[in-house]
Each structure stands twice: as C-alpha cells, then as structure tokens.
Scaffold this active site. Structure first.
Site, short mmCIF file in Angstrom:
data_model
loop_
_atom_site.label_atom_id
_atom_site.label_comp_id
_atom_site.label_asym_id
_atom_site.label_seq_id
_atom_site.Cartn_x
_atom_site.Cartn_y
_atom_site.Cartn_z
N HIS A 171 26.09 43.97 25.29
CA HIS A 171 24.63 44.08 25.20
C HIS A 171 24.00 43.92 26.59
O HIS A 171 24.35 43.03 27.34
CB HIS A 171 24.04 43.04 24.24
CG HIS A 171 24.41 41.63 24.58
ND1 HIS A 171 25.66 41.10 24.35
CD2 HIS A 171 23.69 40.63 25.17
CE1 HIS A 171 25.69 39.84 24.77
NE2 HIS A 171 24.51 39.53 25.27
P1 AMP Z 1 23.65 36.37 25.89
O1 AMP Z 1 23.44 34.93 25.55
O2 AMP Z 1 23.40 36.73 27.31
O3 AMP Z 1 24.99 36.86 25.40
O4 AMP Z 1 22.56 37.19 25.07
C1 AMP Z 1 22.56 37.30 23.67
C2 AMP Z 1 21.15 37.61 23.23
O5 AMP Z 1 21.12 37.99 21.88
C3 AMP Z 1 20.22 36.44 23.36
O6 AMP Z 1 19.04 36.88 23.98
C4 AMP Z 1 20.01 36.01 21.91
O7 AMP Z 1 18.79 35.33 21.74
C5 AMP Z 1 20.08 37.32 21.21
N1 AMP Z 1 20.46 37.25 19.79
C6 AMP Z 1 21.27 36.40 19.20
N2 AMP Z 1 21.40 36.69 17.86
C7 AMP Z 1 20.66 37.75 17.62
C8 AMP Z 1 20.37 38.56 16.49
N3 AMP Z 1 20.88 38.28 15.30
N4 AMP Z 1 19.55 39.61 16.63
C9 AMP Z 1 19.00 39.89 17.84
N5 AMP Z 1 19.23 39.18 18.95
C10 AMP Z 1 20.05 38.13 18.86
#
Ligand code: AMP
Length: 338
Positions: A171
């Site tokens: 992502h």
């Molecule tokens: P990272 O911590 O850099 O891997 O980023 C992961 C991102 O995904 C963070 O911004 C989280 O807040 C976000 N996130 C976690 N779970 C979900 C979800 N179910 N839907 C959308 N975003 C999410």
C-alpha cells in the site's frame, strides 16, 4: 475525467461520509512546529492514541497511528484488511495500469489527517517488495490529478520490516499538504543542482537520504516515457539505498527497509535500520515511518513531545535511519567511471 481525477474528486466527500457513518475513525490532534537542520518539523500530538494498548503487528512491535488503530480491530491478526470485501464507505475507487496491474483505493480507516487514503494492489503483493513501474505511475497520476483539482498531496511508502509499516499487503499512502508540500520538500527544493538529472542528497541532514528531482515536464510525458522515467529514477535511488546499507556492517539481516516519499517535484528514498526509537526519558517506543522523514512526527503525550524535542529530531531520525556514506559513494562512482 481520468480514473485518477474521479478518485481525487471524491476523496473529501467520501471521507466525511465514512466518518459520519462510523466506518472511519478520526483522531483529533494538534501540531507543534520545531525548526532543526533547516527543516520546519511538525510534531503532531494525538492524546487519543494513549488509550490504545500497544499492539503487535505481523512482524514486529510498533506504535504508530495506524498500529494504534489496529489495537481496537479484533480482526487485525486474522484477516488482511486490504483484501475484499471492502467497506463500501472506505472504498473510493479502482485503478488499472496499462500493464494490467489492478489497484484499489481505500480511505484510511484510522485517520489523523483528513482525506488520508491508500493505493493498494488488488492482488496481494508484499510490502517488503520494491515499487513496480505501475505502482510509481499510478501514484504519480494521483498526485497530478490532485494538482489539477487545486489540491496538493504527497505519497509515501514504508517498505520492509524496519520501515514503520504495519500491514504486509502493498500500500502506498497519500495525505494532503499545504502549498509548500511536506516540510522536507523546502530543503529539497532549495538544493541547487549542477546535474539536475542525477540523484543528490540533502547535506544538512545527519542521516543517509537519497533524492532525485523529477523533470519539470514529467506530467506531460507519454505514458511509456513517464513509466520509464519514474522507474529509472526509483532504481537509481534504490541502488544508492542498497549501497548505503552495504556499508553498515551491523545492518539487520533480511531484505532492506526504506521509506519512499513522492511529490510532483522529488522522489526521496531513506534507508532504515529500525522501526522505533526508545525515548530515554519515557522508555516508550516512538514509531517512525516515512512521515517522520517527510518532517512530520507523531507523539501521544506532552511528555513524549518534550522528550522528542530534548533528544533532537535529527538524532531520532539518525538512530532509526543510517549514517550517510555519500562521500564514499561519490568516490566509488568516480572510480567505476574511470
Ligand atoms: P502502515 O502502518 O504504514 O503499514 O499503513 C497502514 C495504513 O492502513 C494505516 O494508515 C492504517 O491506519 C490503515 N488501515 C488499517 N486498517 C485499515 C482498514 N481496514 N481499512 C483502511 N485502512 C486501514
């Protein structure tokens, strides 16, 4: 309107709707500015994160915003939140690159910054894998779409176990910024380059960083040329990251970790040796991801804020990053060329 334009046009409305529907959690915060190393750093204080227990992520212990959000998410360790079915209020669109790679765009479910969204590969790809040409193109096109609509975003990618990432599914994240971009961009912009098409580094910073200035006309390139240009730039910076890591005899084993920052003007790659910094004053681990290297840090309490300032932001970033070996790299490149 292009698919990226349509997504950008819908972000704010969908964000408000998802928040009002209770599908998106927005954590209020305040921002303090601290000048150091020629950068006006932003430290975001979000006390609501204190109430969250520290979760374990899939590979390592963390405490960033995202991870704090996960502590409440019972599904965290059971399912990949980036595979279908998607929550309809968070799912704001789909993209497909010319090479056929498909992407899903989701709003960040646990947001500290309004309109924070994520570009996710539809099929699982590892967050420890490098950005592919299609990833770079789609991320860049979203930034261009934002600019066309009068907004400015920047993109970031936390690659590898020691980069501050909490999710293993690939992502790239996007947050809106003011006109000047994230704090580090002012420093990058002020660099006077003799060879603008060669990677450079920000000499005022006390940690390894590799930066490239994007061609000014990049947004008008044909799609093939855009892809080639972004890929070549990414690979040249990645080579430097790997070379910097190779000069560190104590670098943890495994795949390299690094952060990527992408604006319409620059691409930055910052090699990482560890995910968190333990503040001696509080004993708490402070998680640092790409945002920290963009000049935007996050703390949960006034105590942490003071501890971070007392340690020096540059020192904290140096501890979770690597020593710059730029001078050696220049010598090596020159020797190779001879
Ligand atoms: P990272 O911590 O850099 O891997 O980023 C992961 C991102 O995904 C963070 O911004 C989280 O807040 C976000 N996130 C976690 N779970 C979900 C979800 N179910 N839907 C959308 N975003 C999410």
């Amino acid at each position: 309107m292009s698919p990226s334009d349509i997504i950008i046009a819908s972000v704010s409305k969908n964000f408000a709707h998802a928040r009002d529907s209770g599908d998106l959690f927005f954590f209020p915060s305040t921002v303090a500015k601290v000048e150091e190393l020629g950068v006006e750093f932003e430290i975001r204080l979000c006390p609501a994160l204190q109430r969250k227990p520290q979760p374990r992520t899939l590979d390592h212990e963390t405490n960033s915003v995202a991870k704090a959000g996960f502590a409440d998410d019972r599904e965290r360790n059971r399912v990949d939140p980036f595979t279908p079915p998607y929550n309809a209020n968070l799912h704001i669109g789909d993209l497909k690159d010319e090479d056929g790679t498909e992407y899903v765009v989701l709003l960040n479910k646990y947001a500290l910054v309004p309109d924070h969204f994520l570009l996710i590969t539809r099929e699982f790809q590892s967050q420890s894998s490098p950005l592919m040409p299609s990833d770079l193109v789609q991320a860049y096109l979203l930034l261009v779409a934002a600019r066309k609509s009068g907004k400015r975003y920047f993109a970031f990618y936390n690659c590898g176990d020691n980069s501050g990432a909490s999710q293993p599914h690939k992502h790239i994240q996007f947050i809106p910024v003011e006109d000047d971009g994230p704090p580090i961009e002012s420093l990058a912009r002020s660099a006077n380059l003799e060879m603008p098409d060669k990677p450079f580094y920000l000499t005022r910073l006390i940690y390894a960083n590799h930066v490239a200035r994007l061609p000014t006309q990049l947004s008008s390139y044909t799609s093939d040329k855009l892809e080639q240009t972004l890929s070549a730039i990414f690979l040249s910076l990645l080579d430097l990251v790997v070379s910097t890591i190779r000069h560190d005899p104590e670098y943890p084993p495994g795949r390299p970790s690094y952060n990527v920052l992408l604006s319409l003007e620059h691409m930055h790659l910052i090699p990482r040796r560890q995910d968190t910094y333990t503040l001696p004053q509080t004993g708490d681990p402070l998680s640092v991801n790409a945002l920290g290297f963009a000049g935007m840090l996050l703390v949960k309490s006034e105590e942490e804020m003071e501890a971070l300032k007392a340690n020096g932001i540059g020192n904290v970033l140096r501890s979770v990053g690597l020593e710059s070996v730029h001078d050696i790299q220049i010598t090596e490149t020159t020797a190779e060329a001879e």
